[in-house]
Design an enzyme around this catalytic site. Structure first.
Site, PDB file in Angstrom:
ATOM      1  N   GLY A  76       0.861  -1.174   0.000  1.00 16.93           N
ATOM      2  CA  GLY A  76       0.000   0.000   0.000  1.00 16.93           C
ATOM      3  C   GLY A  76       0.893   1.217   0.000  1.00 16.93           C
ATOM      4  N   SER A  77       0.379   2.343  -0.419  1.00 17.02           N
ATOM      5  CA  SER A  77       1.166   3.574  -0.354  1.00 17.02           C
ATOM      6  C   SER A  77       1.227   4.014   1.102  1.00 17.02           C
ATOM      7  CB  SER A  77       0.520   4.670  -1.186  1.00 17.02           C
ATOM      8  OG  SER A  77       0.246   4.168  -2.467  1.00 17.02           O
TER       9      SER A  77
ATOM     10  N   GLY B 180       5.292   1.026   1.764  1.00 11.31           N
ATOM     11  CA  GLY B 180       4.717   1.550   0.548  1.00 11.31           C
ATOM     12  C   GLY B 180       5.518   2.687  -0.048  1.00 11.31           C
ATOM     13  N   HIS B 181       6.553   3.108   0.650  1.00 11.55           N
ATOM     14  CA  HIS B 181       7.313   4.253   0.182  1.00 11.55           C
ATOM     15  C   HIS B 181       7.928   4.000  -1.187  1.00 11.55           C
ATOM     16  CE1 HIS B 181       9.979   7.669   0.276  1.00 11.55           C
ATOM     17  NE2 HIS B 181       9.262   8.110   1.279  1.00 11.55           N
TER      18      HIS B 181
ATOM     19  N   MET C   9     -13.089   3.086   4.455  1.00 12.14           N
ATOM     20  CA  MET C   9     -14.474   3.231   4.006  1.00 12.14           C
ATOM     21  C   MET C   9     -15.262   4.119   4.967  1.00 12.14           C
ATOM     22  SD  MET C   9     -14.981   1.833   1.043  1.00 12.14           S
ATOM     23  CE  MET C   9     -16.782   1.824   0.967  1.00 12.14           C
TER      24      MET C   9
ATOM     25  N   GLY D 143      53.267 -13.894 -24.091  1.00 12.72           N
ATOM     26  CA  GLY D 143      54.725 -13.951 -24.012  1.00 12.72           C
ATOM     27  C   GLY D 143      55.250 -15.011 -23.064  1.00 12.72           C
TER      28      GLY D 143
ATOM     29  N   GLY E   6      55.124 -18.124 -23.586  1.00 16.37           N
ATOM     30  CA  GLY E   6      55.679 -19.232 -24.369  1.00 16.37           C
ATOM     31  C   GLY E   6      54.665 -20.250 -24.845  1.00 16.37           C
TER      32      GLY E   6
ATOM     33  N   SER F 127      43.572 -17.527 -22.271  1.00 12.21           N
ATOM     34  CA  SER F 127      42.454 -17.976 -21.408  1.00 12.21           C
ATOM     35  C   SER F 127      42.644 -17.504 -19.962  1.00 12.21           C
ATOM     36  CB  SER F 127      42.259 -19.483 -21.487  1.00 12.21           C
ATOM     37  OG  SER F 127      43.465 -20.203 -21.428  1.00 12.21           O
TER      38      SER F 127
HETATM   39  N1  LIG Z   1     -10.397   6.772   9.279  1.00  6.47           N
HETATM   40  C1  LIG Z   1      -9.568   5.792   9.034  1.00  6.47           C
HETATM   41  N2  LIG Z   1      -8.261   6.017   9.210  1.00  6.47           N
HETATM   42  C2  LIG Z   1      -7.417   4.996   8.995  1.00  6.47           C
HETATM   43  C3  LIG Z   1      -7.869   3.730   8.556  1.00  6.47           C
HETATM   44  N3  LIG Z   1      -6.795   2.906   8.421  1.00  6.47           N
HETATM   45  C4  LIG Z   1      -5.710   3.646   8.773  1.00  6.47           C
HETATM   46  N4  LIG Z   1      -6.079   4.911   9.121  1.00  6.47           N
HETATM   47  C5  LIG Z   1      -5.198   6.009   9.531  1.00  6.47           C
HETATM   48  O1  LIG Z   1      -4.336   6.328   8.470  1.00  6.47           O
HETATM   49  C6  LIG Z   1      -3.054   6.737   8.965  1.00  6.47           C
HETATM   50  C7  LIG Z   1      -1.950   5.903   8.359  1.00  6.47           C
HETATM   51  O2  LIG Z   1      -2.108   4.568   8.755  1.00  6.47           O
HETATM   52  P1  LIG Z   1      -0.897   3.559   8.824  1.00  6.47           P
HETATM   53  O3  LIG Z   1      -1.488   2.255   9.228  1.00  6.47           O
HETATM   54  O4  LIG Z   1       0.218   4.075   9.633  1.00  6.47           O
HETATM   55  O5  LIG Z   1      -0.512   3.536   7.287  1.00  6.47           O
HETATM   56  P2  LIG Z   1       0.698   2.805   6.544  1.00  6.47           P
HETATM   57  O6  LIG Z   1       1.656   3.868   6.183  1.00  6.47           O
HETATM   58  O7  LIG Z   1       0.070   2.214   5.306  1.00  6.47           O
HETATM   59  O8  LIG Z   1       1.235   1.751   7.426  1.00  6.47           O
HETATM   60  C8  LIG Z   1      -3.117   6.585  10.467  1.00  6.47           C
HETATM   61  O9  LIG Z   1      -3.373   7.847  11.014  1.00  6.47           O
HETATM   62  C9  LIG Z   1      -4.295   5.626  10.687  1.00  6.47           C
HETATM   63  O10 LIG Z   1      -4.901   5.824  11.918  1.00  6.47           O
HETATM   64  C10 LIG Z   1      -9.271   3.539   8.366  1.00  6.47           C
HETATM   65  O11 LIG Z   1      -9.754   2.458   7.978  1.00  6.47           O
HETATM   66  N5  LIG Z   1     -10.064   4.609   8.591  1.00  6.47           N
END
Ligand SMILES: Nc1nc2c(ncn2[C@@H]2O[C@H](COP(=O)(O)OP(=O)(O)O)[C@@H](O)[C@H]2O)c(=O)[nH]1
Lengths: 303, 635
Positions: B25-26, B104-105, B158, B472, B474, B543
């Protein structure tokens, strides 16, 4: 044709992975050594090494770092097991620090451990010029270990750089080092504490009796039961008391806490662990000394 | 002989199996939070770890930060990002799980590849608020490159989009189309909130419109047992086990397929055949072994087997290749360069190899191909390597174990690349300096006249005297003198002189390591044919590379390769300088001149060493002739 099954149970999978790793080390390094801590993980490693090289002998020596604060039964166990397996046992001690009277009560557990254990180890590794050092550490044991590679590169000073590790893909290990550098190898990386005990049960591996519950003299300190060893110093107001305890991991007696338990056999221990919600290093005093202490020590060369 | 105890039917009794998965993930998509939640809800966070989380929480916002569970290292905690692969363990009554948690970096493509290399499944996170990012596509691409068979796309956060189905649907449709182009067999979408727990372990009450399984239930039930390759038996040899005279076995892991005593096998790359006589383990011999068991195989015949060889069934063999084509993920700061020599580690063998071509680089965001002459850190491309020694390989898609390799930078020892072998679609072009690969569909024919028949006719034992040494030292002089003496004493023989061959057979070759290697290969093949025809062959080639000579040894055959090192040092050779080449090289008029600006690797185990630097010519010829004629007349 008999019905044949081609799905390998988890313990057998872990076993096969560890055997593969041990054989790679034996094949690719010039001077490997196996760290023998006398604990359950070491006992499992020894069995895996027997299996890996069967019907030949274990092709490398084992090294024990003796801090002089080990439980006496551990030393007797060590000598007996090594003799019965026919492996070459090398014992390392930081004699200078011991002569200076280093102990955890006067110097604190961190400094004592640094001198007797880490320095003792690094001194021995340097003296032996080992290019591969096999250890029994497991990734799930402790947070900083979760990032550890199976082949963990150490520079010429034995130090670990968690930000600059070699990528490790598939089961293709890169064991190439320049002179003085070395690789720490962890064949049990993917094992959990329960796996270790289940394997001990499955293989009937002998372990030090300290793992089994027994009435022992202990002193209650900082929320832990510490065993009374011959040199243990009691603080004012403390007194020893008999308790049914066992050790979940074995280190030096001044720093190894016991847990209350009635588990007297391996199946008892497995049942107890299945219930338990505490990770095992909770009983090692050293890890609690400072935040992130294990990671600090690992950078410096601790196992 | 007992059946292995793993084969006992009772082991069927609800033995939980293992699922290895990786997460991608990012940054801030919520990956750490999700893993923390999975571990937490599976009861895999130990009480003492929870306590330290609570302590951290008390210092900060007060809420339990589940992301901290997996952020192991101090440096990361300080920077607030995950920087490396971490492995996490948890189990439910149905399954054991190992998570490879990868960052994700953007800088860390290599970590994703690492995590994916051992995964059965990948969970890709997409932030519902942000939608599909270029990063999200990159993640799926890497996961598909490493042939992870199935993915779960977790549409996270979500809760921040009001649990709105249309948001989810749009992401699913768009990303689904993209994933289909990458050829995934199995893609599952799940809308979740890692933070609130919706559809992570339990069905969400906030998204009743979603009828699929929660993530944990999906992970517990997805079928993976069929992934194991039980068809193509492959056994890379790790060690030869020889504890005493009576036992000789080959230790290794069955990386795919099944093997039984009695099976007809072939040892590659050499191609020697035998049958399996025993399968030995510490727990007794077994009637069969299958992947991933680690065993020791014994053969009915004493064929030559060593570490790095691959044992396979005679009717199902990997390809023996001298050049490979692969998708490569580059992982080092120093870019991959065409023409440079690297170490390729494949199964249990490491060989030197030249990167002969970067066919193209892939833009991971658009999947477009770009031409490139370098491959930088975290870049992905299709490349060709020319191998100094052959490898027994499979296509990565068919066999992860024999289709993968790592590239090691010999100077730094860094693991610099990860390769996935692909089958070449078109016939490879053969150009100057590029080693000609073995054609797969050409089977050698053997007639009824045997090599021994021809040797008997000529009354000698044919073999190849391989002279190696600095320019050289031989080589040509000694070769001619030896030929004279052999002919005079009734031994049919022939000299293959490097300089002469470069006017004909090898006139398309230069002096790069690659060309030198091809030069050696052709001369070795020619020598082998002449040996076959009954002649003694004397070669005069610099060689300079140990690997090339090892290749020659392999082509000609251990038995027939008589390596002779003419051990005159550079000073002595330069003093003689019969052709004036050293002087030119010193003036910079010749590049790649061995001894001046190209290396000479001294043979490690020559059959004969002659010190042509100090001994007289007559004495050198005498020593050489004595050794060769004795051998020519033997057996
Ligand atoms: N509202 C909400 N925030 C979330 C959810 N999942 C993660 N976060 C928030 O997103 C931010 C980054 O989450 P993190 O797990 O550290 O992301 P990572 O960089 O992908 O590991 C944090 O502040 C979490 O609390 C989610 O399902 N809903």
């Amino acid at each position: 044709m008999p019905q044949e099954i081609y799905s390998l149970p988890i313990l057998r999978r872990l076993e096969a992975e560890a055997i593969h790793i041990l054989r790679e080390v034996a094949a690719e390094f010039e001077r490997p050594v196996l760290m023998y801590s006398i604990g359950k993980d070491s006992s499992v490693l020894m069995r895996l090494a027997q299996k890996a090289f069967h019907p030949g002998p274990i092709p490398f020596p084992v090294l024990h770092v003796d801090t002089d604060f080990k439980f006496p039964v551990m030393i007797a166990f060590r000598d007996r097991i090594c003799a019965s397996l026919g492996v070459e046992l090398r014992v390392a001690r930081n004699e200078a620090a011991l002569a200076a009277g280093t102990n955890p009560w006067d110097r604190g557990t961190v400094k004592c451990c640094g001198a007797l254990k880490t320095q003792g180890l690094l001194g021995a590794l340097k003296a032996g010029d080992y290019d591969a050092v096999i250890g029994g550490a497991r990734r799930e044991e402790e947070r900083s270990r979760a990032k550890e590679r199976i082949y963990s590169f150490r520079d010429a000073h034995g130090q670990w750089d968690p930000k600059n590790q070699r990528p490790e893909l598939w089961n293709l290990y890169n064991g190439r080092v320049h002179a003085g550098e070395s690789i720490r190898v962890f064949p049990l990386s993917n094992w959990t504490e329960l796996d270790v005990w289940r394997y001990i049960a499955q293989e009937s591996i002998e372990v030090v009796p300290l793992y089994f519950a027994e009435e022992r003299m202990v002193v209650f300190r900082n929320g832990q039961y510490l065993p009374l060893g011959e040199r243990t110093r009691l603080m004012p107001g403390e007194h020893g008391e008999p308790r049914s305890v066992r050790f979940r991991s074995l280190g030096c007696y001044p720093c190894t806490g016991a847990v209350l338990s009635s588990a007297r056999t391996v199946p008892d221990i497995i049942a107890e662990l299945e219930e338990s919600r505490y990770s095992e290093r909770v009983t090692r005093v050293i890890d609690h000394d400072q935040d992130g202490s294990m990671e600090q020590k690992k950078r410096e060369g601790y196992f | 002989m007992s059946r292995g105890r793993d084969a006992a039917p009772e082991s069927l009794a609800r033995e939980p199996d293992l699922l290895r998965f990786t997460t991608a993930g990012s940054v801030d998509d919520g990956k750490s939070t999700l893993i923390g939640r999975l571990l937490h809800d599976a009861g895999a966070i130990h009480e003492d770890q929870l306590e330290s989380l609570r302590a951290s929480a008390a210092k900060g916002t007060g809420a339990l930060d589940l992301a901290l569970v997996t952020d192991g290292l101090r440096a990361e905690r300080e920077q607030g990002i995950t920087i490396d692969v971490a492995y996490r363990y948890f189990s439910t009554p149905r399954r054991r799980f190992i998570i490879a948690d990868t960052p994700g970096h953007v800088q860390y493509t290599r970590n994703m590849a690492t995590g994916a290399s051992t995964a059965d499944l990948a969970v890709i996170l997409i932030d519902a608020q942000l939608g599909i990012q270029t990063q999200s596509k990159r993640h799926a691409f890497i996961v598909s490159l490493l042939a992870v068979p199935r993915i779960v796309v977790a549409v996270n956060k979500m809760d921040l989009v009001g649990y709105e189905q249309s948001v989810y649907d749009q992401i699913r449709d768009e990303y689904g189309a993209f994933a289909a182009r990458l050829g995934f067999a199995d893609v599952t979408f799940i809308p979740i909130s890692a933070l609130a727990g919706d559809n992570v372990v339990t069905q969400s009450a906030n998204m009743t419109w979603f009828t699929g399984l929660p993530l944990m239930t999906h992970l517990e039930s997805v079928y993976v047992a069929g992934d194991a390759n039980l068809i193509d038996f492959r056994f890379p040899v790790q060690r030869v086990v020889r504890p005493n005279r009576d036992f000789r076995g080959y230790a290794g892991q069955v990386v795919s397929g099944v093997v039984r005593p009695g099976d007809q096998i072939v040892v590659l790359p050499a191609g020697r055949r035998a049958r399996i006589s025993r399968i030995v383990t510490y727990d007794g011999d077994v009637e069969y072994a299958y992947a991933p068991q680690a065993v020791t195989l014994c053969l009915d015949e004493n064929v030559d087997v060593s570490r790095g060889d691959v044992i396979a069934h005679t009717n199902n063999v990997p390809n023996v290749e001298r050049s490979i084509e692969a998708m490569l993920v580059w992982m080092a700061d120093l870019p991959l360069e065409e023409g440079r020599i690297y170490l390729v580690k494949h199964a249990t063998r490491a060989v030197r190899a030249t990167c002969s071509q970067i066919v193209y680089r892939v833009n991971p965001d658009t999947l477009h191909r770009e031409s490139a002459s370098l491959l930088g850190l975290n870049e992905i491309g299709r490349v060709r390597f020319t191998l100094f020694q052959p490898l027994a390989v499979d296509e990565y898609r068919k066999n992860r174990a024999t289709g993968s390799f790592i590239v090691i930078d010999e100077a730094s020892n860094a693991t610099a690349g990860a390769g996935m072998i692909i089958e070449r679609k078109s016939a490879p072009e053969i150009g100057p300096g590029v080693g000609a690969p073995v054609s797969r569909n050409v089977t050698p024919h053997s007639g009824s006249v045997l090599r021994t028949d021809r040797a008997r006719l000529l009354r000698q034992r044919p073999f190849t005297v391989w002279l190696t040494g600095l320019p050289g030292s031989g080589k040509s002089t000694l070769a001619q003198a030896l030929e004279r003496r052999l002919i005079d004493t009734g031994h049919p023989c022939y000299v293959l002189d490097g300089d002469n061959l470069r006017h004909g057979l090898n006139r398309d070759l230069g002096f790069t390591p690659e060309s030198r290697r091809e030069n050696v290969r052709r001369v070795a093949e020619t020598a082998r044919l002449m040996n076959d025809a009954g002649l003694i062959v004397v070669t005069a080639l610099i060689s300079p590379y140990e690997e090339d000579r090892a290749m020659a040894r392999q082509i000609i055959g251990e038995e027939d390769f008589f390596e002779t090192y003419l051990a005159a040092n550079v000073q002595a050779c330069e003093l003689r300088d019969p052709k004036g080449h050293y002087a030119k090289a010193r003036r910079g008029e010749i590049s790649d001149f061995t001894g001046v600006n190209a290396p000479y690797q001294t043979p490690e185990t020559p059959a004969l060493v002659i010190d042509t630097g100090t001994d007289s010519l007559d004495s050198s010829v005498e020593q050489l002739f004595a050794a060769v004629s004795a051998r020519a007349s033997s057996g």
